[in-house]
Design a protein around this motif. Structure first.
Motif, PDB file in Angstrom:
ATOM      1  N   CYS A 166     -48.372 -52.104  24.244  1.00 58.79           N
ATOM      2  CA  CYS A 166     -48.484 -52.424  22.816  1.00 58.79           C
ATOM      3  C   CYS A 166     -47.116 -52.619  22.178  1.00 58.79           C
ATOM      4  O   CYS A 166     -46.915 -53.550  21.380  1.00 58.79           O
ATOM      5  CB  CYS A 166     -49.272 -51.330  22.094  1.00 58.79           C
ATOM      6  N   GLU A 194     -60.084 -57.356  33.694  1.00 61.02           N
ATOM      7  CA  GLU A 194     -60.123 -57.905  32.332  1.00 61.02           C
ATOM      8  C   GLU A 194     -58.965 -58.870  32.152  1.00 61.02           C
ATOM      9  O   GLU A 194     -57.848 -58.614  32.566  1.00 61.02           O
ATOM     10  CB  GLU A 194     -60.005 -56.773  31.303  1.00 61.02           C
ATOM     11  N   VAL A 196     -57.402 -60.848  28.870  1.00 63.10           N
ATOM     12  CA  VAL A 196     -57.440 -61.064  27.428  1.00 63.10           C
ATOM     13  C   VAL A 196     -56.522 -62.228  27.095  1.00 63.10           C
ATOM     14  O   VAL A 196     -55.336 -62.208  27.426  1.00 63.10           O
ATOM     15  CB  VAL A 196     -57.000 -59.798  26.658  1.00 63.10           C
ATOM     16  N   GLU A 202     -53.474 -61.840  18.357  1.00 63.41           N
ATOM     17  CA  GLU A 202     -54.833 -61.502  18.791  1.00 63.41           C
ATOM     18  C   GLU A 202     -54.814 -60.549  19.985  1.00 63.41           C
ATOM     19  O   GLU A 202     -55.585 -59.589  20.033  1.00 63.41           O
ATOM     20  CB  GLU A 202     -55.592 -62.782  19.142  1.00 63.41           C
ATOM     21  N   VAL A 203     -53.939 -60.830  20.941  1.00 64.29           N
ATOM     22  CA  VAL A 203     -53.857 -59.969  22.130  1.00 64.29           C
ATOM     23  C   VAL A 203     -53.363 -58.574  21.741  1.00 64.29           C
ATOM     24  O   VAL A 203     -53.895 -57.553  22.196  1.00 64.29           O
ATOM     25  CB  VAL A 203     -52.946 -60.599  23.199  1.00 64.29           C
ATOM     26  N   ALA A 205     -53.673 -57.104  18.819  1.00 64.96           N
ATOM     27  CA  ALA A 205     -54.729 -56.423  18.059  1.00 64.96           C
ATOM     28  C   ALA A 205     -55.794 -55.863  19.001  1.00 64.96           C
ATOM     29  O   ALA A 205     -56.305 -54.754  18.789  1.00 64.96           O
ATOM     30  CB  ALA A 205     -55.355 -57.393  17.062  1.00 64.96           C
ATOM     31  N   HIS A 206     -56.125 -56.602  20.051  1.00 67.76           N
ATOM     32  CA  HIS A 206     -57.136 -56.136  21.015  1.00 67.76           C
ATOM     33  C   HIS A 206     -56.718 -54.815  21.649  1.00 67.76           C
ATOM     34  O   HIS A 206     -57.520 -53.876  21.733  1.00 67.76           O
ATOM     35  CB  HIS A 206     -57.358 -57.188  22.094  1.00 67.76           C
ATOM     36  N   PHE A 207     -55.457 -54.749  22.063  1.00 67.97           N
ATOM     37  CA  PHE A 207     -55.031 -53.543  22.769  1.00 67.97           C
ATOM     38  C   PHE A 207     -54.653 -52.409  21.821  1.00 67.97           C
ATOM     39  O   PHE A 207     -54.567 -51.260  22.254  1.00 67.97           O
ATOM     40  CB  PHE A 207     -53.895 -53.869  23.738  1.00 67.97           C
ATOM     41  N   ARG A 208     -54.474 -52.691  20.556  1.00 66.69           N
ATOM     42  CA  ARG A 208     -54.338 -51.611  19.583  1.00 66.69           C
ATOM     43  C   ARG A 208     -55.690 -50.921  19.383  1.00 66.69           C
ATOM     44  O   ARG A 208     -55.776 -49.716  19.151  1.00 66.69           O
ATOM     45  CB  ARG A 208     -53.840 -52.153  18.243  1.00 66.69           C
ATOM     46  N   GLN A 209     -56.770 -51.706  19.508  1.00 62.37           N
ATOM     47  CA  GLN A 209     -58.120 -51.159  19.327  1.00 62.37           C
ATOM     48  C   GLN A 209     -58.706 -50.640  20.631  1.00 62.37           C
ATOM     49  O   GLN A 209     -59.612 -49.798  20.619  1.00 62.37           O
ATOM     50  CB  GLN A 209     -59.036 -52.245  18.741  1.00 62.37           C
ATOM     51  N   ASN A 210     -58.211 -51.155  21.756  1.00 58.71           N
ATOM     52  CA  ASN A 210     -58.720 -50.760  23.066  1.00 58.71           C
ATOM     53  C   ASN A 210     -57.528 -50.356  23.933  1.00 58.71           C
ATOM     54  O   ASN A 210     -56.848 -51.210  24.499  1.00 58.71           O
ATOM     55  CB  ASN A 210     -59.467 -51.925  23.732  1.00 58.71           C
TER      56      ASN A 210
END
Length: 274
Positions: A166, A194, A196, A202-203, A205-210
Motif C-alpha cells: 500500500c 488474484e 487486480v 483504483e488498485v 483503493a482495492h488494497f486499502r480495503q482488502n
C-alpha cells in the motif's frame, strides 16, 4: 545447473527439472525447509545444501571444487527461476570464470506470469526486483519518471511484500499520477490467485480495503500516448535557461517537476549545448 521450480502450484515443474533434481549429486537451495516440501512431494531423496545471500560467497570455493571434481550440482531458489531476485548470481559468475559449464532449465517465473495476465503492454518491459524503502523508494521512482521524460516507454515490474504494497502504491501515485494504469498479481498459480487491474488510484483503493496477503508482483504500465512529461520538462528548462545558469535552472525546475536535481541538470546541460 539452474533449475526453475514452481511459484506456487507444485504441478508447475517440468519432467526434465525433476530428472535433474533426482540425478544431481546435491541440490543447492535457498531454504531447505521450502525445497524439502517440493522434493518430498515427488519422492526425491537427495542431499540439500543451503546457499543463500548470507553464505553464498563463503560456500563458493568448496562448491567450485566439487564441480571441478565432476559432481553435478542443481541450484534452486524457493520459487521460480533462480538468480532473478534470488541468490545464485555470485556462484554462477565464479563457475563461469573457472571455465565450468553452466546450464539453465527454464520454468516458472512470477514476473513473466504476472506480465502475461496484467493486460499491460508486454514489450518492452523492465524487471526491477524489489523497490527500496522510504525516501530511497521515492527517489528511485522519480528517476524512472525522469527516464520516461527522456523517452523510456516500458511496463515496469517489481516484486513487493504484502505489508509494504500500500505504501509503495501511494508513492507511485505521487510520482506517476493517480490515473496511470497498473496491476497487482497476488498468489499467482495458487488457489486464491488474484490479478487486480486499473488505475493506480483504483488498485491502491482495492488494497486499502482488502489487506494484501501472499506473494506480490506489481506492474506499472508505460506512459500514455498523450503524456506530455518530456515536452513539459524541456519547455520549463528552456524558459529557465534564458535567464539562469544551467545549475540554477536545474535547481528551479527540479522543484517544479518533482524530479531528482541531478537528472534535471543532465537534461539542462544537453539543452544548453543545443
Amino acid at each position: 545447473m539452474l533449475v526453475a521450480t514452481p511459484i506456487g502450484n507444485l504441478a508447475d515443474i517440468s519432467a526434465r527439472a525433476l530428472d535433474s533434481l533426482r540425478e544431481a549429486d546435491a541440490i543447492l537451495c535457498e531454504d531447505t525447509r521450502v525445497t524439502t516440501k517440493l522434493i518430498r512431494h515427488y519422492g526425491i531423496t537427495n542431499t540439500l545444501i543451503p546457499v543463500h545471500d548470507h553464505n553464498e560467497q563463503d560456500r563458493i570455493p568448496s562448491l567450485i571444487a566439487r564441480l571441478h571434481n565432476g559432481e553435478r550440482l542443481a541450484f534452486v531458489s524457493d520459487a521460480g527461476t533462480p538468480i532473478v531476485s534470488d541468490p545464485g548470481y555470485r556462484l554462477v559468475r565464479a563457475a563461469l570464470q573457472a571455465g565450468l559449464a553452466v546450464t539453465s532449465l527454464p520454468g516458472a517465473n512470477a514476473a513473466i506470469t504476472a506480465l502475461t495476465l496484467s493486460g499491460l503492454p508486454p514489450i518492452p518491459f523492465m524487471f526491477l526486483g524489489f523497490p527500496a524503502r522510504g525516501e530511497a523508494r521515492k527517489h528511485h521512482f522519480a528517476s524512472l519518471r525522469a527516464q520516461e521524460q527522456a523517452g523510456l516507454a516500458a511496463t515496469l515490474v517489481w516484486y513487493e511484500s504484502p505489508h509494504r504494497l500500500c505504501d509503495t502504491l501511494d508513492t507511485l501515485k505521487d510520482v506517476f499520477g493517480e490515473k496511470r494504469e497498473a496491476a497487482v498479481g497476488r498468489e499467482l498459480s495458487k488457489r486464491f490467485e488474484e490479478m487486480v487491474r486499473g488505475s493506480l488510484a483504483e488498485v491502491a483503493a482495492h488494497f486499502r480495503q482488502n489487506a494484501p496477503r501472499g506473494e506480490i508482483t506489481l506492474l506499472l504500465g508505460p506512459p500514455p500516448a498523450d503524456d506530455t512529461g518530456a515536452q513539459d520538462l524541456d519547455q520549463a528548462l528552456t524558459e529557465a535557461l534564458r535567464t539562469h545558469s544551467v545549475k540554477d535552472a536545474a535547481t528551479l525546475v527540479a522543484g517544479m517537476v518533482n524530479l531528482p536535481k541531478r537528472t534535471v541538470y543532465s537534461r539542462a546541460l544537453e539543452l544548453s549545448r543545443k
